[in-house]
Design a protein around this motif. Sequence first.
Motif, short mmCIF file in Angstrom:
data_model
loop_
_atom_site.label_atom_id
_atom_site.label_comp_id
_atom_site.label_asym_id
_atom_site.label_seq_id
_atom_site.Cartn_x
_atom_site.Cartn_y
_atom_site.Cartn_z
N VAL A 228 -1.72 -6.01 7.83
CA VAL A 228 -0.80 -5.22 7.01
C VAL A 228 0.59 -5.34 7.64
O VAL A 228 0.75 -5.20 8.85
N MET A 229 1.60 -5.61 6.79
CA MET A 229 2.95 -5.81 7.30
C MET A 229 3.98 -5.07 6.47
O MET A 229 3.74 -4.71 5.33
N GLN B 133 0.05 -10.27 -0.25
CA GLN B 133 -0.08 -9.52 -1.50
C GLN B 133 0.76 -8.26 -1.40
O GLN B 133 0.64 -7.49 -0.44
N LEU B 134 1.61 -8.01 -2.39
CA LEU B 134 2.49 -6.85 -2.38
C LEU B 134 1.75 -5.63 -2.91
O LEU B 134 1.28 -5.61 -4.06
N ILE B 135 1.62 -4.60 -2.06
CA ILE B 135 1.11 -3.29 -2.46
C ILE B 135 2.01 -2.27 -1.76
O ILE B 135 1.79 -1.94 -0.60
N ASP C 157 1.47 -6.79 2.16
CA ASP C 157 2.86 -6.40 2.41
C ASP C 157 3.09 -5.07 1.72
O ASP C 157 2.96 -4.96 0.50
N VAL C 158 3.43 -4.02 2.49
CA VAL C 158 3.56 -2.68 1.91
C VAL C 158 5.02 -2.27 1.67
O VAL C 158 5.31 -1.11 1.45
N GLY D 188 6.21 -5.31 14.71
CA GLY D 188 7.60 -5.71 14.49
C GLY D 188 7.92 -6.16 13.08
O GLY D 188 9.08 -6.37 12.74
N GLY D 189 6.88 -6.35 12.26
CA GLY D 189 7.08 -6.68 10.86
C GLY D 189 7.86 -7.96 10.61
O GLY D 189 7.93 -8.85 11.45
N ILE D 190 8.49 -8.00 9.44
CA ILE D 190 9.21 -9.22 9.04
C ILE D 190 10.46 -9.43 9.89
O ILE D 190 10.92 -10.55 10.06
#
Length: 104
Positions: free
Chosen positions: A60-61, A38-40, A23-24, A88-90
């Motif tokens: 990657v989202m 994982q948050l990056i 998750d970027v 479309g992501g979250i």
Amino acid sequence: MNEITVQELKEKLDKGEDFQLIDVREEFEYETSNLGGQLIPLGGILIEADKVSKDKPVVVMCRSGKRSAAAIMQLQQLGYSNLTNLKGGILAWAAEVDPTLNVY
């Protein structure tokens, strides 16, 4: 660029497939709602590239798919070829999979 729909991601999660979810978004966005990845944050993706697997598929989202696409382009310059963008992501996840998810 490879893309995956939220329905395809849900299937992977439901089946327990072995992949990494990155998750970027920024930390405050992640705290509002996340899919357990994982948050990056995008701004640190190159600095923390060693946290991104090269040995298994990586999804990657972000919120809408734009920042994750940018992260993928940056990582591809480092030789990554196992990356897929969450289309479309979250926002798409909340619209199509889990309408109870907090979005902003």
